[in-house]
Design a protein around this motif. Structure first.
Motif, PDB file in Angstrom:
ATOM      1  N   LYS A  19       3.474   2.545-100.381  1.00  0.00           N
ATOM      2  CA  LYS A  19       4.846   2.901 -99.989  1.00  0.00           C
ATOM      3  C   LYS A  19       5.815   1.735-100.193  1.00  0.00           C
ATOM      4  CE  LYS A  19       3.900   4.372 -95.792  1.00  0.00           C
ATOM      5  NZ  LYS A  19       2.419   4.368 -95.780  1.00  0.00           N
ATOM      6  N   TYR A  77       5.924  10.112-104.484  1.00  0.00           N
ATOM      7  CA  TYR A  77       7.230   9.864-103.867  1.00  0.00           C
ATOM      8  C   TYR A  77       8.296   9.615-104.937  1.00  0.00           C
ATOM      9  CZ  TYR A  77       4.486   9.209 -99.629  1.00  0.00           C
ATOM     10  OH  TYR A  77       3.621   9.402 -98.578  1.00  0.00           O
ATOM     11  N   ILE A  99       8.482   4.143-102.281  1.00  0.00           N
ATOM     12  CA  ILE A  99       9.691   4.561-101.564  1.00  0.00           C
ATOM     13  C   ILE A  99      10.938   3.959-102.207  1.00  0.00           C
ATOM     14  CG2 ILE A  99      10.871   4.565 -99.334  1.00  0.00           C
ATOM     15  CD1 ILE A  99       8.487   6.407 -99.462  1.00  0.00           C
TER      16      ILE A  99
END
Length: 474
Positions: free
Chosen positions: A333, A273, A337
């Motif tokens: 995450k 990510y 993120i």
């Protein structure tokens, strides 16, 4: 694989965990305290964690040995996609009732395995124990062994009853099942110096395909995927890879460490990510494989992809720059993120640390800085307070938190496993930017923030005082 106290302590003691390595004296190699509490299964039990880790093996049948609710409450909730077989989308259960609880469910399980094999011809059958079957003492190991001998199809017992621990612990138990019964049981047709395995990537919304394409451009072969879009046979010969690339934080860390011990395969932990993390991932993989030509090709690919990405992201960065975000998710995450949001010029003012390891928390602190807030409570009230206090423009979280965002009258982006949009890799970065832009600039927010029609009517109907009239005339 029998679940004993020594096995539990072994799985809770991770030699590859940086938190464990930082301990000293008697505390070193001491198992982490993960005693389950009554009612704690809401955040995901061990059974749920084991299914999450193994169900994405697409050509296998997944049979839940227990009451039908154990299967029905969680089946299909994770958006893992397949490029081929879809047998994993079919749920199988022995559907135990009161009579089975009294007399035992082993015969019913044996018949169920034979029926699944006869009707669907899977490459393998994974059998999951549940709280009920563990409590009544069904020996699923013996049943699976007998059924495998009868059918000639591998039948793998997964002893992960829900009461034994958390979802993360269930992930590890699933990894143990693969290590004990699957990995190393077959040989590939050929190997290359650039074979790697992906561990802990579940191909949610098909986002793994964005990354596999990049590896293919570099001549790197993904030998086995554990387990997103995985195939049973490729996991059997995963022990012939030259490198394990671990995603999803520490969920399957035991697989990486034990494959290093047994087969000498080194591992690295990476994130797909965000631009910086994706670049770092490609560079680290190339460096670990030790091919100078590959490293040169990697730098060239990164330059091409980032140049094209800058052009694609330019209009989104202009619109999203400075927007304040509260991030409420878990695991890898919770920090990866943040990196992706920063690439778009957004500011993450708070993030959750639930299901995060000590290494995750250290990364979060570094990314957020001194003013960032690390959330540990899981209450909507606390989220609403942070959103108001930090004047957040958006909430990025799992699906069940969308109503909190609606209550705060701010945009919401679904980031967890049920989503339908891939956010990994360079292509995923553009998709995430598009979704963020559409959410933030949706015209609906102008409408919901206006006073209700009856509130406007009430303000008009209120009588005007004479003093205010005189003041206006004056």
């Amino acid at each position: 694989m029998k679940i004993t106290q020594s096995k539990i302590n072994e799985l809770l003691t991770q030699p590859g965990c940086e938190h464990n390595q930082s301990k000293h004296g008697d505390k070193k190699n001491k198992s982490c305290a993960q005693q389950p509490k009554p009612g704690a299964a809401q955040g995901g039990c061990a059974f749920d964690g084991a299914m999450i880790a193994l169900v994405p093996i697409t050509d296998a049948a997944h049979l839940v040995h227990g009451p039908i609710a154990c299967s029905g409450n969680s089946w299909g909730s994770r958006g893992s996609l397949s490029s081929g077989p879809v047998l994993y989308k079919t749920g199988f259960t022995t559907d135990l009732d009161e009579t089975d609880v009294i007399f035992g469910g082993e015969k019913k399980l044996y018949k169920a395995i034979l029926e699944v094999q006869n009707r669907y011809k899977p490459t393998a059958v994974f059998v999951y124990s549940t709280c009920v079957t563990a409590l009544i003492g069904d020996d699923i190991d013996a049943v699976c062994k007998a059924a495998a001998n009868k059918t000639g199809t591998p039948v793998i017992p997964v002893n992960a009853p829900g009461f034994i621990g958390s979802k993360n612990f269930g992930n590890r138990l699933a990894g143990e099942a693969l290590l004990d019964y699957v990995v190393g049981t077959a040989e590939p047709e050929f190997t290359t110096p650039l074979d790697i395995n992906l561990i802990g990537e579940y191909n949610v919304a098909g986002e793994m395909w964005n990354v596999v394409r990049l590896f293919e451009k570099l001549g790197i072969r993904v030998l086995a995927k554990m387990t997103g879009d995985g195939r049973y046979n490729e996991i059997c010969y995963a022990h012939r890879a030259k490198l394990n690339v671990m995603i999803c934080s520490k969920a399957l860390l035991n697989m990486a460490t034990k494959m290093e011990e047994r087969y000498g395969i080194p591992y690295i932990e990476e994130s797909f990510y965000g631009v910086e993390d994706m670049n770092r991932c490609l560079r680290n993989v190339a460096a670990k494989l030790g091919d100078p030509d590959l490293q040169e090709r990697t730098e060239k690919l990164i330059a091409e992809e980032t140049a094209a990405l800058d052009v694609a992201l330019a209009p989104y960065r202009e619109k999203l720059k400075g927007k304040r975000v509260v991030l409420y998710t878990g695991g890898v995450k919770s920090w990866s993120i943040i990196s992706a949001a920063k690439d778009l010029g957004m500011e993450v003012v708070a993030t959750s640390t639930r299901k995060s390891t000590e290494e995750d928390k250290a990364r979060i602190k570094k990314l957020l800085g001194q003013d960032g807030i690390m959330l540990e409570q899981e209450s909507p009230k606390e989220l609403l307070r942070i959103i108001k206090e930090k004047n957040a423009d958006m909430l990025i979280a799992g699906g069940r938190n969308q109503y909190t965002a609606l209550k705060a009258r701010i945009p919401f982006l679904h980031i967890n496993q049920e989503r339908h949009h891939p956010y990994a890799g360079y292509e995923g970065m553009v998709e995430m930017a598009r979704e963020l832009y559409e959410a933030v600039y949706s015209p609906v927010w102008q409408q919901v923030r206006k006073p209700a029609p009856w509130e406007v009517a009430e303000s008009v109907e209120q009588p005007v005082s004479s003093s205010s009239v005189l003041q206006e005339v004056h």
